[in-house]
Design a protein around this motif. Structure first.
Motif, PDB file in Angstrom:
ATOM      1  N   ILE A  20       0.834  -1.235  -0.172  1.00 34.05           N
ATOM      2  CA  ILE A  20      -0.004  -0.085   0.122  1.00 34.05           C
ATOM      3  C   ILE A  20       0.652   1.309   0.029  1.00 34.05           C
ATOM      4  O   ILE A  20       0.444   2.049  -0.859  1.00 34.05           O
ATOM      5  CB  ILE A  20      -1.008   0.070   1.072  1.00 34.05           C
ATOM      6  N   ALA A  21       1.736   1.290   0.741  1.00 34.36           N
ATOM      7  CA  ALA A  21       2.996   2.555   0.926  1.00 34.36           C
ATOM      8  C   ALA A  21       3.339   2.772  -0.587  1.00 34.36           C
ATOM      9  O   ALA A  21       3.669   3.773  -0.881  1.00 34.36           O
ATOM     10  CB  ALA A  21       3.760   2.168   1.875  1.00 34.36           C
ATOM     11  N   ILE A  22       3.771   1.686  -1.324  1.00 40.02           N
ATOM     12  CA  ILE A  22       4.372   1.741  -2.397  1.00 40.02           C
ATOM     13  C   ILE A  22       3.714   2.358  -3.560  1.00 40.02           C
ATOM     14  O   ILE A  22       3.699   3.056  -4.197  1.00 40.02           O
ATOM     15  CB  ILE A  22       5.289   0.304  -3.172  1.00 40.02           C
ATOM     16  N   ALA A  23       2.269   1.741  -3.456  1.00 35.87           N
ATOM     17  CA  ALA A  23       1.098   2.017  -4.414  1.00 35.87           C
ATOM     18  C   ALA A  23       0.898   3.677  -4.193  1.00 35.87           C
ATOM     19  O   ALA A  23       0.490   4.316  -5.408  1.00 35.87           O
ATOM     20  CB  ALA A  23       0.024   1.158  -4.285  1.00 35.87           C
ATOM     21  N   ARG A  24       1.106   4.127  -3.192  1.00 33.98           N
ATOM     22  CA  ARG A  24       0.612   5.499  -2.725  1.00 33.98           C
ATOM     23  C   ARG A  24       1.740   6.599  -3.227  1.00 33.98           C
ATOM     24  O   ARG A  24       1.565   7.610  -3.108  1.00 33.98           O
ATOM     25  CB  ARG A  24       0.172   5.604  -1.307  1.00 33.98           C
ATOM     26  N   GLN A  25       3.095   5.964  -3.717  1.00 24.94           N
ATOM     27  CA  GLN A  25       4.031   6.985  -3.950  1.00 24.94           C
ATOM     28  C   GLN A  25       3.529   7.474  -5.402  1.00 24.94           C
ATOM     29  O   GLN A  25       2.986   6.974  -6.185  1.00 24.94           O
ATOM     30  CB  GLN A  25       5.349   6.418  -4.021  1.00 24.94           C
ATOM     31  N   PRO A  26       4.246   8.698  -5.574  1.00 21.42           N
ATOM     32  CA  PRO A  26       3.501   9.377  -6.966  1.00 21.42           C
ATOM     33  C   PRO A  26       4.179   8.518  -8.014  1.00 21.42           C
ATOM     34  O   PRO A  26       5.029   7.881  -7.995  1.00 21.42           O
ATOM     35  CB  PRO A  26       4.333  10.824  -6.880  1.00 21.42           C
ATOM     36  N   ASP A  27       3.651   8.794  -9.270  1.00 16.10           N
ATOM     37  CA  ASP A  27       3.763   8.040 -10.501  1.00 16.10           C
ATOM     38  C   ASP A  27       4.910   8.807 -11.126  1.00 16.10           C
ATOM     39  O   ASP A  27       5.505   8.238 -12.277  1.00 16.10           O
ATOM     40  CB  ASP A  27       2.584   8.094 -11.541  1.00 16.10           C
ATOM     41  N   SER A  28       5.368  10.005 -10.780  1.00 11.57           N
ATOM     42  CA  SER A  28       6.586  10.439 -11.314  1.00 11.57           C
ATOM     43  C   SER A  28       7.383  11.436 -10.216  1.00 11.57           C
ATOM     44  O   SER A  28       7.027  11.636  -9.053  1.00 11.57           O
ATOM     45  CB  SER A  28       6.013  11.500 -12.508  1.00 11.57           C
ATOM     46  N   GLY A 141      10.972  12.333 -14.466  1.00 11.03           N
ATOM     47  CA  GLY A 141      10.765  11.086 -14.954  1.00 11.03           C
ATOM     48  C   GLY A 141       9.820  10.275 -14.275  1.00 11.03           C
ATOM     49  O   GLY A 141       9.451  10.544 -13.152  1.00 11.03           O
ATOM     50  N   PRO A 142       9.221   9.011 -14.834  1.00  8.22           N
ATOM     51  CA  PRO A 142       8.289   8.363 -14.321  1.00  8.22           C
ATOM     52  C   PRO A 142       9.029   7.500 -13.067  1.00  8.22           C
ATOM     53  O   PRO A 142      10.287   7.112 -12.879  1.00  8.22           O
ATOM     54  CB  PRO A 142       8.004   7.397 -15.502  1.00  8.22           C
ATOM     55  N   GLY A 147      11.274   2.185  -8.358  1.00  8.51           N
ATOM     56  CA  GLY A 147      11.770   3.550  -8.141  1.00  8.51           C
ATOM     57  C   GLY A 147      10.701   4.162  -6.774  1.00  8.51           C
ATOM     58  O   GLY A 147      11.111   4.786  -6.008  1.00  8.51           O
ATOM     59  N   LYS A 148       9.524   3.468  -6.824  1.00  3.68           N
ATOM     60  CA  LYS A 148       8.712   3.920  -5.739  1.00  3.68           C
ATOM     61  C   LYS A 148       9.025   3.335  -4.250  1.00  3.68           C
ATOM     62  O   LYS A 148       9.124   3.914  -3.508  1.00  3.68           O
ATOM     63  CB  LYS A 148       7.351   3.508  -5.847  1.00  3.68           C
ATOM     64  N   ALA A 149       9.629   1.812  -4.479  1.00  6.19           N
ATOM     65  CA  ALA A 149      10.167   1.423  -3.329  1.00  6.19           C
ATOM     66  C   ALA A 149      11.380   1.860  -2.686  1.00  6.19           C
ATOM     67  O   ALA A 149      11.274   2.122  -1.557  1.00  6.19           O
ATOM     68  CB  ALA A 149      10.208  -0.151  -3.486  1.00  6.19           C
ATOM     69  N   PHE A 150      12.214   2.203  -3.764  1.00  4.55           N
ATOM     70  CA  PHE A 150      13.592   2.836  -3.369  1.00  4.55           C
ATOM     71  C   PHE A 150      13.218   4.451  -2.556  1.00  4.55           C
ATOM     72  O   PHE A 150      13.927   4.468  -1.613  1.00  4.55           O
ATOM     73  CB  PHE A 150      14.240   3.067  -4.635  1.00  4.55           C
TER      74      PHE A 150
END
Length: 183
Positions: A20-28, A141-142, A147-150
């Protein structure tokens, strides 16, 4: 309930919260830093538009003294390309000038293959100011899942932003030193 099931449920709950935390990160993402340089836009532009001049000021160029570099295309302007392979800090990738508008704008395509794959856009925007040139260095960038997990464990804004600040300070020194010579 056995210990096995308690541990399994706990691990699944942790994984669900992490997902959930990863999915909530921005897409760019976008990181930008600016400075004012006591030099005309023409001087600053000439340095930035020559892909080979990065070694004179870029902190990314200095992160590995043994980095291998391969230049392709023209030295300056659209098509000028630098490919590199270095240590874990600088990785492997290439950067190519894709837009070059004299004295005002340069855009580059950044392709990284190591330490992780990424395709980003880097821009330098030059604006005349009473003190010389206001320069903004940006990267955007996207954000893929990796990248979201990082971004949950590493603040890219601070990490990349700090490198941009160092590079802008070096570029400022270089351009201000070269400005009187160019006049």
């Amino acid at each position: 309930m056995t210990l096995f099931w308690i541990v399994t449920i706990a691990v699944l709950a942790i994984l669900a919260v992490l997902a959930i935390a990863i999915a909530r990160q921005p897409d760019s993402f976008r990181v930008a830093r600016s400075t004012v340089i006591d030099a005309p836009p023409e001087t600053v532009f000439a340095i930035l538009n020559n892909i080979r001049r990065g070694i004179d000021w870029s902190p990314f160029e200095r992160s590995d003294p043994n980095m291998t570099r391969l230049f392709a295309g023209p030295d300056k302007g659209v098509g000028a390309t630098l490919a590199w392979d270095g240590n874990r800090q600088c990785g492997t990738g290439s950067i190519r000038i894709v837009e070059s508008i004299p004295h005002s704008h340069i855009a580059l395509a950044l392709e990284m293959s190591r330490p992780m794959k990424a395709s980003n856009r880097v821009t330098f925007t030059l604006e005349p100011s009473p003190q010389g040139t206001r320069l903004t260095w940006a990267m955007e960038g996207p954000m893929n899942v990796a990248g979201k997990a990082f971004s949950l464990v590493c603040n890219s804004e601070k990490m990349v932003g700090g490198m941009f600040e160092t590079g802008l300070a070096e570029l400022k020194k270089l351009a201000e030193w070269e400005a009187p010579r160019a006049a």
